[in-house]
Design an enzyme around this catalytic site. Structure first.
Site, short mmCIF file in Angstrom:
data_model
loop_
_atom_site.label_atom_id
_atom_site.label_comp_id
_atom_site.label_asym_id
_atom_site.label_seq_id
_atom_site.Cartn_x
_atom_site.Cartn_y
_atom_site.Cartn_z
N GLU A 107 6.36 -10.78 -41.61
CA GLU A 107 5.51 -11.50 -42.56
C GLU A 107 4.04 -11.41 -42.20
O GLU A 107 3.68 -11.36 -41.02
CB GLU A 107 5.92 -12.97 -42.60
CG GLU A 107 5.07 -13.83 -43.52
CD GLU A 107 5.49 -15.30 -43.52
OE1 GLU A 107 4.89 -16.08 -44.27
OE2 GLU A 107 6.42 -15.65 -42.77
N ALA A 108 3.20 -11.39 -43.23
CA ALA A 108 1.77 -11.64 -43.08
C ALA A 108 1.58 -13.11 -43.43
O ALA A 108 1.67 -13.48 -44.60
CB ALA A 108 0.96 -10.75 -44.01
#
Length: 243
Positions: A178-179
């Site tokens: 994830e960002a």
């Protein structure tokens, strides 16, 4: 994943001290659109998730092993998190644990953490991690609303486990890079080395992943992170930076 804001750091750190954890120092806020996914026929797209999600009902545990990815230098701050969790695909609940690989203030930073939305992520200070370490992590319902979150660094042998209260619907299980949301905004994804997820389980069994369940991280029309097709056993894959 949403990082802890500075104004809540002292409060969160004090509350977590007895558990051997400290709040993350990064600025962040919970965003209700954190984990919205556009499902399409052969793959799904998200502005901050890349990996695989199983959807349905009755999900009570998920486990994964992965290598902590290294990150390359960037001209501005970039972030990435590798994690395993329950819920979050199609609802605003989520219980998760994982590792962080960021490039901030001119250097790479690595850590382990856990989070239950809508609260912020909490760093697991008793398990320091570095790039290349093998991590096994899980979230599992024990009874009622009691869940056990566990994370072990297989390389160093250090581990952490704690029982938390969670009452989400159990409608999905995820294995994701994830960002995260940082400073109230969607972060730019770090240029991370390939992350291989292996030994995946859901409800104690093989998740049987299929390629149509893959999620591609797309920002501004660019695919920044893309998972491979599942391995032949359906319980592993590799996620790569493709921006």
């Amino acid at each position: 994943m949403s990082r802890t804001p500075h104004r809540l750091l002292a409060i969160a750190a004090g509350a977590a001290a007895a558990l051997g954890v400290v709040a993350s120092p990064a600025v962040a806020s919970v965003n209700s659109a954190d984990h919205l996914i556009s499902h399409q026929q052969n793959a799904s797209y998200s502005s901050n998730w890349s990996g695989y999600a199983k959807t349905g009902s009755g999900f009570t545990s998920a486990t994964a092993t992965w290598n902590v990815p290294s990150v390359s230098a960037s001209s501005s701050a970039t972030y990435s998190s590798a994690w395993v969790g329950i819920d979050g695909d199609g609802n605003s609940d989520l219980i998760q644990t994982g590792t962080e690989s960021d490039y901030v203030n001119g250097r790479a930073e690595y850590s382990a953490w856990w989070e239950i939305l809508p609260d912020y992520s909490v760093t697991i200070s008793s398990v320091p991690v570095k790039a290349g370490d093998s991590i096994t992590a899980s979230v599992a319902k024990s009874s009622g609303s009691s869940w056990v979150i566990s994370l072990k660094d297989n390389t160093t042998g250090k581990s952490w486990s704690s029982t938390k209260t969670y009452s989400g619907p159990g409608q999905s299980a995820e294995y994701v890079v994830e960002a995260p949301t940082v400073g109230g905004s969607q972060s730019s994804v770090a240029h991370f080395s390939p992350v291989t997820f292996s030994g995946l389980t859901v409800n104690g069994g093989n998740p049987g992943l299929v390629s149509s369940q893959k999620i591609i991280l797309r920002q501004n029309g660019v695919n920044y992170a893309t998972p491979s097709d599942p391995n032949s056993s359906g319980n592993g894959f590799t996620d790569s930076y493709t921006g």
